[in-house]
Scaffold this motif. Structure first.
Motif, short mmCIF file in Angstrom:
data_model
loop_
_atom_site.label_atom_id
_atom_site.label_comp_id
_atom_site.label_asym_id
_atom_site.label_seq_id
_atom_site.Cartn_x
_atom_site.Cartn_y
_atom_site.Cartn_z
N ARG A 280 0.82 -1.21 0.00
CA ARG A 280 0.00 0.00 0.00
C ARG A 280 0.85 1.25 0.00
NH1 ARG A 280 -3.11 -1.05 5.19
NH2 ARG A 280 -3.29 1.22 5.17
N ASN A 281 0.56 2.12 -0.95
CA ASN A 281 1.18 3.44 -0.95
C ASN A 281 0.38 4.31 0.02
OD1 ASN A 281 2.27 5.97 -1.40
ND2 ASN A 281 2.24 5.80 -3.62
N ARG A 282 0.74 4.23 1.30
CA ARG A 282 -0.04 4.86 2.36
C ARG A 282 -0.15 6.36 2.19
NH1 ARG A 282 -0.47 1.30 6.84
NH2 ARG A 282 0.61 -0.67 6.44
N ALA A 283 0.83 6.98 1.58
CA ALA A 283 0.79 8.44 1.39
C ALA A 283 -0.37 8.87 0.52
CB ALA A 283 2.11 8.92 0.78
N MET A 284 -0.88 7.96 -0.32
CA MET A 284 -1.98 8.30 -1.22
C MET A 284 -3.25 7.52 -0.92
SD MET A 284 -0.23 8.66 -4.95
CE MET A 284 0.01 10.31 -5.55
N ILE A 285 -3.14 6.42 -0.23
CA ILE A 285 -4.29 5.55 -0.02
C ILE A 285 -4.87 5.69 1.39
CG2 ILE A 285 -5.01 3.13 0.11
CD1 ILE A 285 -3.06 2.55 -2.15
N ASP A 286 -4.01 5.83 2.39
CA ASP A 286 -4.49 5.93 3.77
C ASP A 286 -5.02 7.33 4.06
OD1 ASP A 286 -3.61 3.37 3.95
OD2 ASP A 286 -2.34 3.67 5.69
N VAL A 287 -6.22 7.41 4.59
CA VAL A 287 -6.79 8.70 5.00
C VAL A 287 -6.82 8.77 6.52
CG1 VAL A 287 -8.13 9.04 2.91
CG2 VAL A 287 -9.14 7.79 4.81
N PHE A 288 -6.72 9.98 7.05
CA PHE A 288 -6.65 10.15 8.50
C PHE A 288 -7.16 11.54 8.87
CE2 PHE A 288 -2.55 10.95 6.47
CZ PHE A 288 -2.34 12.28 6.78
N GLY A 377 -5.23 15.01 -8.69
CA GLY A 377 -4.96 15.03 -10.12
C GLY A 377 -3.76 14.22 -10.54
N LEU A 378 -3.15 13.49 -9.61
CA LEU A 378 -1.97 12.69 -9.95
C LEU A 378 -2.33 11.44 -10.75
CD1 LEU A 378 0.05 12.90 -6.59
CD2 LEU A 378 0.64 13.97 -8.78
N GLY A 379 -3.57 10.99 -10.66
CA GLY A 379 -3.99 9.82 -11.42
C GLY A 379 -3.36 8.54 -10.92
N PHE A 380 -2.98 8.51 -9.65
CA PHE A 380 -2.31 7.33 -9.11
C PHE A 380 -3.33 6.24 -8.81
CE2 PHE A 380 0.20 4.79 -6.20
CZ PHE A 380 1.47 4.93 -6.72
N PRO A 381 -3.05 4.98 -9.20
CA PRO A 381 -4.03 3.90 -8.97
C PRO A 381 -4.38 3.74 -7.49
CG PRO A 381 -2.27 3.17 -10.44
CD PRO A 381 -1.84 4.51 -9.89
N GLY A 382 -5.65 3.72 -7.21
CA GLY A 382 -6.11 3.49 -5.85
C GLY A 382 -6.07 4.71 -4.95
N GLU A 383 -5.70 5.87 -5.48
CA GLU A 383 -5.62 7.07 -4.63
C GLU A 383 -7.00 7.43 -4.09
OE1 GLU A 383 -4.23 11.78 -4.86
OE2 GLU A 383 -4.26 10.54 -6.67
N ARG A 384 -7.03 7.81 -2.82
CA ARG A 384 -8.29 8.17 -2.19
C ARG A 384 -8.39 9.69 -2.05
NH1 ARG A 384 -9.31 4.51 3.00
NH2 ARG A 384 -11.32 5.60 2.86
#
Length: 575
Positions: A280-288, A377-384
């Motif tokens: 997991r790319n936590r910087a883009m997927i994990d929300v807090f 707008g980065l278009g990274f897969p799975g970004e939240r």
């Protein structure tokens, strides 16, 4: 007198002769038609049973960092395959083949027997060309090889979450490899060959279509900063016994992502025992919930209304504030604080009273325009995207929690982007994971004077005594930032997990001309300390110090006698 049948019925005999003649003529005409007039039909079907087009593998595009350092390269490999129908008659050589491949003979025999009716099975993929050719030289019946390409990642786990990886068929499956798969993937070529009915190659005729290599891609990542951030984040997790962590570093002027690291990570070159959680790319997927790191934006909203000035004060005594069933508390004792001191003391009571005065709408507007809870707008897969709540009518409790960083959810990238807006005099620049050769057009979303005032307050948080950010100081440079500590929300139920925290520090530097915005998030530190100023601030300080020097940015906090020796910025601040 006896009469012969043919004489008795002469017309029947003649009819039979005519029919036979017509059939012979039709057959003859069909033969002539197929062999002379319409010969393309038989020729095409004959070629289909002898001529073949085999693919020529295409070279996948090179991925580099902003300075040309390779992050993903394609290396030639060989895949060995077998035709069980040809290999089984030579079963006596299967143990020899197993020894060459390092396989267990009995298992290989069993596998070939199970696929006896098939004409294709993989034996081994990803061999070096030398290894594959060494096996083929033994000329074992039914064993063949095909050239392919395999992806290799020189930086390994350091860039794994950004670059991602490809599957065994060289298709992008994670990260940039997936997001830019069409750009990176090449177009296979075609080679015309002559094969017999068993599929054996008789003659290599010609190349009918050349393979087209994929396009190269230069990322915005600086591999030097990536290594630096990876090392310091890993050391912090080990020191504080944390569960996970993320660090994001942005170029304030261009919006480029200079570094993005996560812990735990994985080695994309060896994924045999891979833990899916490490991918997991936590910087883009994990929300807090960002906690106190968003208080500067609440202050910016207050300054933007014109009702508040930096010297305006709030009475936070006695350090707590009751709102219905809820009580807002400060870590420090209450007192009369100006706006800078509210950030330095991280006063929940002070920021709540300001929010009650101006209302939640201005705070919501500033956070939204700064990119919190918005698509990057980065278009990274799975970004939240996260969540920035908006109520038609704001209750007091929701107004207060929004002001001091609860009730909303963001990603580390969004938080870094918001601080980049502050550092860029209130200008919002689109983020990019790809190197930008020219500066994008920014959008002014916050008054420049307000942004500068907030930056001065953030500098005081780091440099003034009692500011809570002393561990984020960078020798030779003025930097500013804000720490934060937020309780972890329970998954699947209401409320928060007992004694589980996230520690943050978000800041920018150098303050005379901000160039870098950095966010550090450490999840569940367990070795005693858990406040952001104790856990995450030192990581920020070390990474920022190294980054400013590696980017050759001139110091702005040297002793007076050292000022003439300041380093000149390269290319007007660009690198």
């Amino acid at each position: 007198m006896i009469r012969l049948p043919g004489v008795q019925y002469p017309w029947r005999f003649r009819l039979v002769l005519v029919v036979l003649a017509v059939l012979v003529a039709a057959i003859a005409w069909r033969i002539v038609d197929l062999q002379v007039v319409d010969r393309d039909f038989l020729q095409s079907h004959g070629d289909a049973r002898s001529l073949r087009h085999i693919p020529i593998p295409a070279h996948r595009g090179l991925i580099t960092d902003r300075n040309g350092e390779p992050l993903a390269v394609s290396t030639p490999v060989m895949t060995l395959w077998a035709n069980p129908k040809e290999l089984l008659p030579a079963a006596g050589r299967i143990p020899e083949l197993a020894a060459l491949l390092g396989l267990e003979p009995r298992a290989l025999v069993q596998r070939i027997e199970q696929n006896a009716r098939r004409e294709f099975i993989y034996l081994m993929r990803g061999l070096t060309p030398e290894q594959g050719q060494a096996v083929l030289e033994y000329r074992i019946p039914g064993v063949y090889g095909v050239e392919e390409f395999r992806r290799f990642y020189p930086a390994g786990e350091v860039t794994a979450h950004v670059v991602g990886f490809t599957d065994i068929d060289d298709k992008g499956r994670e990260g940039v490899e997936l997001a830019f798969d069409e750009w990176l993937a090449g177009v296979p070529g075609k080679r015309q060959v002559l094969k017999d009915r068993r599929g054996k190659l008789i003659k290599d005729i010609q190349v009918t279509q050349n393979a087209k290599s994929g396009k190269a891609l230069a990322l915005s990542i600086d591999l030097r900063l990536q290594y630096l951030a990876h090392r310091e984040l890993r050391n912090a997790l080990q020191e504080f016994g944390a569960k996970a962590g993320s660090l994001v570093m942005l170029d304030v002027k261009s919006g480029e992502v200079l570094a993005m690291v996560n812990q735990p990570t994985y080695n994309p070159n060896n994924r045999r025992n891979l833990n899916p959680q490490a991918m997991r790319n936590r910087a883009m997927i994990d929300v807090f919930e960002p906690g106190s790191t968003v208080k500067p934006f609440s202050i910016a909203a207050a300054l933007g209304t014109g009702r508040w000035k930096p010297e305006s004060t709030v009475d936070t005594h006695p350090g707590s504030l009751r709102i219905g069933r809820y009580t807002i508390r400060d870590v420090s004792r209450g007192g009369v604080l100006d706006l800078t001191q509210i950030l330095m003391k991280s006063s929940n009571v002070g920021i709540s009273k300001i929010a009650f005065d101006i209302g939640a709408e201005p705070i919501y507007a500033v956070m939204q325009q700064a990119g919190l809870g918005q698509d990057t707008g980065l278009g990274f897969p799975g970004e939240r995207v996260g969540n920035l709540p908006n109520h038609r009518k704001w209750p007091q409790a929701e107004t207060a929690t929004l002001a001091y960083g609860y009730g909303l959810s963001v990603t580390a990238v969004q938080l870094a982007h918001a601080y980049a807006v502050l550092a860029n005099e209130g200008k919002n620049v689109p983020l990019s994971m790809v190197r930008q050769d020219r500066l994008p057009q920014p959008v002014q979303v916050m008054d420049a004077a307000v942004a500068k005032q907030v930056l001065q307050m953030l500098q005081a948080v780091v440099e003034e005594p009692g500011g809570g950010g002393a561990r984020a100081k960078v020798p030779g440079y003025h930097v500013g930032g804000k720490s934060g500590t937020a309780r972890k929300a329970a998954v699947g139920s209401k409320g928060y997990v007992d004694k589980a925290y996230r520690s943050f520090f978000a800041g920018v530097g150098p303050m005379d001309n901000p160039r870098i915005a950095t966010v550090v998030m450490i999840d569940e530190p367990s070795n005693g300390a858990y406040y952001g100023g104790l856990v995450s601030a030192p990581v920020f300080g070390k990474v920022m110090a190294g980054a400013l020097r590696l980017m050759n940015i001139a110091p702005d906090n040297l002793p007076a006698e050292a000022q003439p020796q300041k380093l000149a910025q390269v290319n007007g601040g660009r690198f």
